[in-house]
Design an enzyme around this catalytic site. Structure first.
Site, PDB file in Angstrom:
ATOM      1  N   ARG A 248      16.760  85.311  11.009  1.00 39.45           N
ATOM      2  CA  ARG A 248      17.786  84.310  11.283  1.00 39.45           C
ATOM      3  C   ARG A 248      17.383  82.968  10.691  1.00 39.45           C
ATOM      4  O   ARG A 248      16.244  82.542  10.846  1.00 39.45           O
ATOM      5  CB  ARG A 248      17.988  84.175  12.794  1.00 39.45           C
ATOM      6  CG  ARG A 248      19.361  83.702  13.199  1.00 39.45           C
ATOM      7  CD  ARG A 248      19.543  83.716  14.697  1.00 39.45           C
ATOM      8  NE  ARG A 248      19.384  85.029  15.309  1.00 39.45           N
ATOM      9  CZ  ARG A 248      19.742  85.304  16.559  1.00 39.45           C
ATOM     10  NH1 ARG A 248      20.265  84.359  17.312  1.00 39.45           N
ATOM     11  NH2 ARG A 248      19.569  86.512  17.056  1.00 39.45           N
TER      12      ARG A 248
ATOM     13  N   ASP B 117      27.187  90.484  22.033  1.00 40.39           N
ATOM     14  CA  ASP B 117      26.268  91.283  22.840  1.00 40.39           C
ATOM     15  C   ASP B 117      25.934  90.628  24.183  1.00 40.39           C
ATOM     16  O   ASP B 117      25.219  91.209  24.994  1.00 40.39           O
ATOM     17  CB  ASP B 117      24.986  91.627  22.065  1.00 40.39           C
ATOM     18  CG  ASP B 117      24.223  90.407  21.585  1.00 40.39           C
ATOM     19  OD1 ASP B 117      24.574  89.276  21.964  1.00 40.39           O
ATOM     20  OD2 ASP B 117      23.254  90.593  20.805  1.00 40.39           O
ATOM     21  N   ARG B 118      26.470  89.407  24.420  1.00 43.18           N
ATOM     22  CA  ARG B 118      26.222  88.729  25.697  1.00 43.18           C
ATOM     23  C   ARG B 118      27.547  88.357  26.371  1.00 43.18           C
ATOM     24  O   ARG B 118      28.552  88.122  25.701  1.00 43.18           O
ATOM     25  CB  ARG B 118      25.390  87.463  25.487  1.00 43.18           C
ATOM     26  CG  ARG B 118      23.985  87.761  25.027  1.00 43.18           C
ATOM     27  CD  ARG B 118      23.072  86.557  25.172  1.00 43.18           C
ATOM     28  NE  ARG B 118      23.352  85.520  24.206  1.00 43.18           N
ATOM     29  CZ  ARG B 118      23.574  84.236  24.516  1.00 43.18           C
ATOM     30  NH1 ARG B 118      23.596  83.848  25.772  1.00 43.18           N
ATOM     31  NH2 ARG B 118      23.783  83.359  23.565  1.00 43.18           N
TER      32      ARG B 118
ATOM     33  N   ASP C  66      29.259  85.664  23.372  1.00 43.88           N
ATOM     34  CA  ASP C  66      28.570  84.880  22.346  1.00 43.88           C
ATOM     35  C   ASP C  66      29.090  85.279  20.964  1.00 43.88           C
ATOM     36  O   ASP C  66      30.020  86.086  20.848  1.00 43.88           O
ATOM     37  CB  ASP C  66      27.053  85.043  22.465  1.00 43.88           C
ATOM     38  CG  ASP C  66      26.556  86.416  22.082  1.00 43.88           C
ATOM     39  OD1 ASP C  66      27.335  87.386  22.206  1.00 43.88           O
ATOM     40  OD2 ASP C  66      25.398  86.550  21.656  1.00 43.88           O
TER      41      ASP C  66
ATOM     42  N   LYS D 169      20.416  91.690  12.054  1.00 46.54           N
ATOM     43  CA  LYS D 169      19.851  92.512  13.121  1.00 46.54           C
ATOM     44  C   LYS D 169      19.762  93.953  12.620  1.00 46.54           C
ATOM     45  O   LYS D 169      20.600  94.392  11.823  1.00 46.54           O
ATOM     46  CB  LYS D 169      20.718  92.462  14.378  1.00 46.54           C
ATOM     47  CG  LYS D 169      20.725  91.122  15.093  1.00 46.54           C
ATOM     48  CD  LYS D 169      21.561  91.183  16.365  1.00 46.54           C
ATOM     49  CE  LYS D 169      21.496  89.879  17.141  1.00 46.54           C
ATOM     50  NZ  LYS D 169      22.278  89.943  18.408  1.00 46.54           N
TER      51      LYS D 169
ATOM     52  N   SER E 224      24.435  85.574  15.703  1.00 46.30           N
ATOM     53  CA  SER E 224      24.667  85.632  17.142  1.00 46.30           C
ATOM     54  C   SER E 224      25.226  84.318  17.670  1.00 46.30           C
ATOM     55  O   SER E 224      26.282  83.873  17.241  1.00 46.30           O
ATOM     56  CB  SER E 224      23.378  86.030  17.856  1.00 46.30           C
ATOM     57  OG  SER E 224      23.601  86.219  19.240  1.00 46.30           O
ATOM     58  N   HIS E 225      24.486  83.671  18.571  1.00 45.10           N
ATOM     59  CA  HIS E 225      24.966  82.445  19.221  1.00 45.10           C
ATOM     60  C   HIS E 225      24.509  81.174  18.514  1.00 45.10           C
ATOM     61  O   HIS E 225      24.789  80.073  18.996  1.00 45.10           O
ATOM     62  CB  HIS E 225      24.473  82.404  20.673  1.00 45.10           C
ATOM     63  CG  HIS E 225      22.976  82.393  20.778  1.00 45.10           C
ATOM     64  ND1 HIS E 225      22.225  83.545  20.710  1.00 45.10           N
ATOM     65  CD2 HIS E 225      22.091  81.379  20.932  1.00 45.10           C
ATOM     66  CE1 HIS E 225      20.933  83.235  20.824  1.00 45.10           C
ATOM     67  NE2 HIS E 225      20.832  81.923  20.955  1.00 45.10           N
TER      68      HIS E 225
ATOM     69  N   HIS F 104      22.649  88.997  28.400  1.00 45.25           N
ATOM     70  CA  HIS F 104      22.446  90.360  27.912  1.00 45.25           C
ATOM     71  C   HIS F 104      22.355  91.284  29.134  1.00 45.25           C
ATOM     72  O   HIS F 104      21.492  91.092  29.992  1.00 45.25           O
ATOM     73  CB  HIS F 104      21.140  90.477  27.129  1.00 45.25           C
ATOM     74  CG  HIS F 104      21.118  89.785  25.812  1.00 45.25           C
ATOM     75  ND1 HIS F 104      21.639  90.350  24.664  1.00 45.25           N
ATOM     76  CD2 HIS F 104      20.617  88.581  25.441  1.00 45.25           C
ATOM     77  CE1 HIS F 104      21.468  89.521  23.648  1.00 45.25           C
ATOM     78  NE2 HIS F 104      20.850  88.440  24.087  1.00 45.25           N
TER      79      HIS F 104
END
Length: 472
Positions: A16, A246-247, A242, A114, A104-105, A329
């Site tokens: 990332r 995944d959250r 997010d 990922k 992601s966030h 998560h």
């Protein structure tokens, strides 16, 4: 054809960095080439590839897929989807691996990658091995190049989620959904059309700029629009996600925000009513309320490291059926142990359609605690490591009872404080909690003394700080 990645982008759980300064298309090609080499060495030949809604994601995914193909890997290109959809695709399509281009966030200027393999996770030393292969240019030379096959997996993913929906009574809920203009926006309209009840959608169009709010539901400021909409529409609750889905974040009918460990308590109560004595796992940031409540509900609480890959790996090793983190998560063994915000939302709907108690009534019974929320200190990598090490050394010198499995967590007065370096962003994460205002203040003062001992000016580097509030 050697290529060296920036050390800043090689994280514990994924890759990332800021696009294009730290991570660009050339990096993406070599990520694909190196990951494809690892796959080829293990006899793996097929990979599912998806990406989030960021502006840079399509071109990064294109270059990454070329790298995979040049290593002899056949790529199933799934397009824009939440990360969990790609995880499920690996299982449903029976391919050898999965890759998601996503940050992601993280803020809009970031992007990343990922990974997962069909039979194990890919993180930590594996990511370092990927970097080593690229630096040495020791790529595999395939007998033939791979190919890219476009595939629409959205319908299959929606059908998979709806397959877990268990609405057997007439009771219908009113829910507000907030994808935060992230990857969940690609599927949310189609999903909610298949769920009975009334659904209000906000921030539900893909927009790489995240114009309404930052897509991180662990921060209360990012749930203010959701709270406002829940109150205005008199919804039963609201859910947010997010950037890659995944959250999950949850807001009750009164606008109360549930932390991930509180949400895990709700799922754990139901799970332990069916499987008494089971182990329920969380992490070092989790509230004392979580650990005490699992015991009261007849289970065994387990504290483990932060990070979705760390949690998933421990679940498999220990045979754990349910786990979760304060960040939102939530891991269900029945979902292959994956963290999927939409799957968690389906489980939450099931619980309150069948329950005689509303979400609001249940969370109103949670104890009143004083909680700092997450305090995030932006520091360079070396300074982050030094701060944690200095605090641990100082605590040991004073014979304090310390948990050091991931950063440092220490009991203090009638609460605790903890501090650890983030796996995904350039900051140290802090949480402080007390059962009383006095106990909270004592814990916070203890924490500040230890930070000052390491010559860190906490106020000068705080990037986010939530005021103490009630909640577990």
């Amino acid at each position: 054809m050697e290529h060296t990645f920036s050390e800043e982008i090689m994280k514990a759980c994924d890759i990332r960095g800021i696009y294009p300064q730290e991570l660009d298309e050339r990096d993406a090609y070599h990520i694909g080439r190196a990951f494809g080499t690892i796959m080829a060495r293990e006899g793996r030949t097929t990979c599912a590839l998806g990406y989030d809604g960021r502006e840079s994601s399509p071109q990064l995914a294109d270059k990454l897929s070329r790298g995979l193909c040049d290593s002899g890997i056949k790529v199933f290109l799934l397009g824009v989807l939440p990360s969990p959809a790609v995880y499920i695709a690996v299982q449903v399509l029976a391919v050898d691996a999965g890759v998601v281009v996503t940050a992601s966030h993280n803020p809009a200027e970031y992007n990343g990658v990922k990974f997962l393999l069909s039979d194990r996770l890919f993180h930590g030393d594996s990511i370092q091995e990927l970097g080593k292969i690229s630096k040495e240019g020791s790529y595999s030379i395939p007998m033939s190049l791979g190919e890219v096959v476009d595939m629409d997996f959205t319908d299959t993913y929606i059908d998979y989620l709806i397959g877990f929906l268990d609405i057997t009574q007439e009771k219908k809920l009113k829910i507000v959904w907030d994808p935060g203009n992230g990857a969940v926006a690609a599927v949310i309209h189609q999903l909610t059309q298949q769920i009975p009840g009334e659904h209000v959608l906000i921030c539900s169009e893909l927009d790489s700029r995240f114009p309404n709010h930052h897509p991180d539901p662990s921060l209360p400021e990012n749930l203010s629009l959701l709270r406002k909409t829940v109150l205005e529409t008199r919804a039963d609750f609201g859910v947010a996600f997010d950037g890659d889905g995944d959250r999950i974040g949850v807001v009750s009918a009164s606008g109360r925000i549930l932390q991930g460990d509180q949400l895990l308590v709700l799922f754990a109560r139901e799970h332990l009513s069916q499987f008494p004595g089971d182990t329920i796992m969380s992490e070092v940031k989790a509230s004392t309320f979580f650990y005490e409540e699992i015991v009261r509900a007849g289970g065994k609480p387990l504290m483990w490291k932060v990070g979705h890959t760390n949690q998933k790996e421990k679940m498999v090793k220990e045979g754990i059926s349910l786990a979760g983190e304060t960040s939102g998560h939530i891991f269900f063994a029945e979902n292959f142990g994956f963290d999927d915000g939409l799957f968690a939302a389906i489980k939450l709907i099931n619980r309150y359609v069948k329950s005689g108690m509303s979400l609001e009534e249940e969370v109103a019974q949670f104890p009143h605690l004083y909680d700092s929320g997450e305090i995030r200190l932006e520091l360079p990598r070396e300074q982050r490591a030094y701060l944690v090490a200095d605090i641990i050394e100082n605590l040991h010198a004073n014979n304090r009872d310390v948990v050091t499995l991931d950063g440092v967590r220490v009991s203090c007065a009638d609460g605790f404080w903890m501090l650890r370096g983030s796996n995904t962003q350039p900051h140290v994460t802090i949480r402080c909690e007390g059962r009383s205002k006095e106990g909270f203040d004592i814990c916070m003062e203890d924490l500040q003394r230890h930070i000052a001992h390491a010559n860190i000016d906490m106020d000068a580097v705080t990037v986010y700080r939530e005021k103490p509030s009630s909640g577990g």
